[in-house]
Design a protein around this motif. Structure first.
Motif, PDB file in Angstrom:
ATOM      1  N   PRO A  76       0.835  -1.209   0.000  1.00  0.00           N
ATOM      2  CA  PRO A  76       0.000   0.000   0.000  1.00  0.00           C
ATOM      3  C   PRO A  76       0.870   1.258   0.000  1.00  0.00           C
ATOM      4  O   PRO A  76       1.909   1.292   0.678  1.00  0.00           O
ATOM      5  N   PRO A  77       0.501   2.304  -0.748  1.00  0.00           N
ATOM      6  CA  PRO A  77       1.335   3.498  -0.861  1.00  0.00           C
ATOM      7  C   PRO A  77       1.659   4.152   0.475  1.00  0.00           C
ATOM      8  O   PRO A  77       2.769   4.653   0.664  1.00  0.00           O
ATOM      9  N   GLU A  78       0.701   4.143   1.418  1.00  0.00           N
ATOM     10  CA  GLU A  78       0.988   4.774   2.707  1.00  0.00           C
ATOM     11  C   GLU A  78       2.045   3.984   3.481  1.00  0.00           C
ATOM     12  O   GLU A  78       2.861   4.567   4.213  1.00  0.00           O
ATOM     13  N   ASP A  79       2.061   2.646   3.330  1.00  0.00           N
ATOM     14  CA  ASP A  79       3.103   1.848   3.960  1.00  0.00           C
ATOM     15  C   ASP A  79       4.455   2.111   3.308  1.00  0.00           C
ATOM     16  O   ASP A  79       5.487   2.190   3.982  1.00  0.00           O
ATOM     17  N   ASP A  80       4.454   2.238   1.985  1.00  0.00           N
ATOM     18  CA  ASP A  80       5.699   2.552   1.272  1.00  0.00           C
ATOM     19  C   ASP A  80       6.286   3.875   1.750  1.00  0.00           C
ATOM     20  O   ASP A  80       7.503   4.011   1.924  1.00  0.00           O
ATOM     21  N   ALA A  81       5.432   4.884   1.939  1.00  0.00           N
ATOM     22  CA  ALA A  81       5.899   6.192   2.388  1.00  0.00           C
ATOM     23  C   ALA A  81       6.561   6.090   3.757  1.00  0.00           C
ATOM     24  O   ALA A  81       7.602   6.704   4.005  1.00  0.00           O
ATOM     25  N   ALA A  82       5.970   5.302   4.653  1.00  0.00           N
ATOM     26  CA  ALA A  82       6.549   5.127   5.984  1.00  0.00           C
ATOM     27  C   ALA A  82       7.895   4.397   5.904  1.00  0.00           C
ATOM     28  O   ALA A  82       8.847   4.744   6.620  1.00  0.00           O
ATOM     29  N   ILE A  83       7.996   3.392   5.021  1.00  0.00           N
ATOM     30  CA  ILE A  83       9.253   2.661   4.858  1.00  0.00           C
ATOM     31  C   ILE A  83      10.347   3.584   4.335  1.00  0.00           C
ATOM     32  O   ILE A  83      11.490   3.567   4.817  1.00  0.00           O
ATOM     33  N   VAL A  84      10.007   4.422   3.362  1.00  0.00           N
ATOM     34  CA  VAL A  84      10.979   5.375   2.813  1.00  0.00           C
ATOM     35  C   VAL A  84      11.419   6.352   3.894  1.00  0.00           C
ATOM     36  O   VAL A  84      12.604   6.705   3.996  1.00  0.00           O
ATOM     37  N   GLY A  85      10.472   6.809   4.732  1.00  0.00           N
ATOM     38  CA  GLY A  85      10.830   7.713   5.819  1.00  0.00           C
ATOM     39  C   GLY A  85      11.805   7.077   6.791  1.00  0.00           C
ATOM     40  O   GLY A  85      12.746   7.725   7.266  1.00  0.00           O
ATOM     41  N   ALA A  86      11.611   5.789   7.095  1.00  0.00           N
ATOM     42  CA  ALA A  86      12.522   5.089   7.998  1.00  0.00           C
ATOM     43  C   ALA A  86      13.914   4.968   7.378  1.00  0.00           C
ATOM     44  O   ALA A  86      14.936   5.143   8.067  1.00  0.00           O
ATOM     45  N   MET A  87      13.979   4.665   6.090  1.00  0.00           N
ATOM     46  CA  MET A  87      15.269   4.588   5.406  1.00  0.00           C
ATOM     47  C   MET A  87      15.987   5.939   5.417  1.00  0.00           C
ATOM     48  O   MET A  87      17.203   6.021   5.607  1.00  0.00           O
ATOM     49  N   ARG A  88      15.229   6.998   5.247  1.00  0.00           N
ATOM     50  CA  ARG A  88      15.808   8.343   5.261  1.00  0.00           C
ATOM     51  C   ARG A  88      16.416   8.641   6.628  1.00  0.00           C
ATOM     52  O   ARG A  88      17.515   9.203   6.729  1.00  0.00           O
ATOM     53  N   LEU A  89      15.713   8.273   7.689  1.00  0.00           N
ATOM     54  CA  LEU A  89      16.218   8.496   9.038  1.00  0.00           C
ATOM     55  C   LEU A  89      17.501   7.717   9.274  1.00  0.00           C
ATOM     56  O   LEU A  89      18.491   8.255   9.805  1.00  0.00           O
TER      57      LEU A  89
END
Length: 516
Positions: free
Chosen positions: A319-332
């Motif tokens: 789901p796109p909202e899950d993808d966004a959260a995963i990308v945010g974690a990678m960024r951190l």
């Protein structure tokens, strides 16, 4: 180009030697550069506290920047005609933040030197709190746009003031790590928004944004102003008291205080337009402005603002909202890596690695979009492109194919590359190389240029996608990353382990040119 450009030796360059004169023994404050780890930690703990209080403003900035990622899809589905967004309105809602940030950077050119770094950061809480309140209680599009503009203004103001404040209170040995904290907290703010977006409706997301603003005001009320700023205003006693508080009760700060004071006295007047033509003034300003311009041209802002719609358009497996959260974690995670390695590997090495990774990621995204079929269930509002219906199109992809993980993985790679170098280091170098006399104005100019560029990219992103396809922006961003590699090699100085006074002294001597 591999050796540190600030490593030149000689009588002119050694205006501020790294060690005190041999006629006396080093003071405790000076010896912390090579002293035991425990001593350094005790000396820096108050600097860490002051830095944390300041960079809460960057947390709010990162939170507000990506607020549209989960909110735009929610408003496009809204049954309220006053809040339901068209594509044009959605593009304005996403991009108007950057106009506010540009205005905030413009105001920082005045406020940074008028109020000082700390008070300017605290002042940003006013538009930030007002903006979140407007969006939380929005009854029409104008309230959403005004709220978004106000939070953007606050973000632009803090973006110009916080890096300068942090660099001016930190010791050279930890300035690289602390210089990454503004970007780190901005990333953490974005990740918090993505995570809360899975749990809260869009109005409560705005309410939650008020919390860090209040905490920042409370903590900063007990923190000192920058000693360099206080000295520039003739408030020597306050500057000495602030430096003593930052370095701790057992530190001998006399040598460091005199070093800062001598540098401030040489630059007691404001920079004139005639002086702006002097190479030791315009070179560091030009490097800083160009770095912020190229940073935005990598595509970071439109990718973050339209992250969920991009994933909707590429039919990713999750789901796109899950993808966004995963990308945010990678960024951190990537910013944490940069913070830990910046004072070890150096600034330039990380910039080279960062640009190379971003080039590979953008090229992969562009090729994937160009050669793969369209999504199965296109949505003219949820996605970025309208897919024409007819019998001649390619077979439509479905999100059951593991190939659709490519956009997620490539985006994670892009975010990792950006967060390791061109994200935090551009902010750090801006605060390190700008001359003291121009630091307030020039940092505001950098933010102004950065966010005007971000506005142009964010506003045109959807238009370009609808006209030419989603692959075109990614190919453009990849080309810019190649240009960043050349710029880093030719123009960017290595500042690892140097005091702000030494960096400024280097530009003043003109022993080497960064721009040849």
């Amino acid at each position: 180009m591999q050796e540190p450009l600030l490593g030149a030796e000689g009588r002119d360059y050694d205006t501020f030697p790294e060690e005190p004169p041999p006629s006396r023994s080093p003071s405790p404050g000076e010896s912390t550069r090579v002293g035991p780890t425990t001593t350094r930690a005790l000396q820096n703990k108050r600097v860490f506290l002051a830095t944390f209080a300041a960079v809460l403003g960057n947390f709010s900035f990162g939170y507000a920047l990506v607020y549209t990622s989960p909110v735009i899809p929610a408003l496009e589905r809204s049954l309220d005609p006053n809040l339901s967004l068209t594509k044009t309105q959605a593009s304005w809602f996403g991009s108007v933040f950057t106009l506010g940030a540009a205005a905030g950077g413009l105001s920082a050119m005045v406020l940074n030197d008028l109020l000082g770094r700390k008070l300017s950061i605290m002042f940003s809480a006013v538009p930030s709190a007002a903006g979140y309140a407007l969006m939380a209680g929005a009854r029409g599009l104008w309230m959403l746009l005004l709220g978004r503009t106000l939070t953007g203004f606050a973000g632009g103001l803090t973006a110009a003031c916080i890096p300068v404040y942090v660099s001016e209170i930190a010791l050279p040995g930890v300035r690289g790590a602390l210089g990454a904290t503004p970007q780190l907290m901005a990333v953490f703010g974005s990740l918090s928004l993505y995570a809360l977006g899975l749990l809260l409706p869009w109005r409560w997301l705005a309410v939650a944004g008020e919390g860090p603003v209040v905490i920042m005001i409370l903590l900063l009320s007990f923190m000192p102003n920058s000693p360099r700023f206080l000295l520039s205003r003739g408030r020597d006693a306050e500057a000495l008291q602030a430096l003593a508080w930052l370095r701790g009760a057992n530190a001998d700060i006399r040598w460091e205080f005199q070093q800062i004071k001598d540098n401030v006295q040489r630059q007691s007047s404001r920079m004139s337009w005639a002086e702006a033509r002097d190479p030791h003034m315009y070179r560091p300003i030009a490097i800083s402005v160009l770095m912020r311009f190229l940073q935005q041209l990598t595509g970071i802002t439109p990718i973050l603002v339209y992250l969920q719609p991009i994933f909707n358009s590429t039919a990713v497996l999750l789901p796109p909202e899950d993808d966004a959260a995963i990308v945010g974690a990678m960024r951190l995670l990537s910013v944490l890596i940069a913070a830990l390695t910046m004072d070890l590997a150096g600034r330039k090495v990380l910039l080279f690695v960062s640009a190379s990774i971003m080039f590979a990621a953008n090229l992969t995204l562009g090729l994937y979009v160009h050669f793969t079929p369209k999504p199965l269930t296109p949505n003219s509002t949820m996605g970025l492109e309208s897919v024409p219906l007819g019998g001649t199109e390619q077979p439509l992809a479905t999100p059951t194919n593991y190939l659709t993980l490519v956009p997620l993985l490539a985006t994670m790679l892009f975010i990792m590359g950006y967060a390791m170098g061109w994200g935090p280091i551009t902010w750090l170098l801006m605060s390190e190389i700008l001359p003291l006399r121009a630091r307030g104005v020039a940092s505001g100019l950098c933010v102004l240029v950065s966010w005007l560029t971000a506005f142009a990219l964010t506003k045109s992103f959807l238009l370009v996608v609808n006209a030419f396809g989603l692959q075109v922006p990614f190919f453009f961003f990849a080309a810019i990353c190649l240009l960043n590699l050349v710029f880093t090699g030719c123009c960017v100085p290595e500042t690892k382990g140097r005091s702000l006074e030494q960096i400024e002294s280097f530009f003043r001597t003109g022993r080497r040119s960064f721009l040849h």
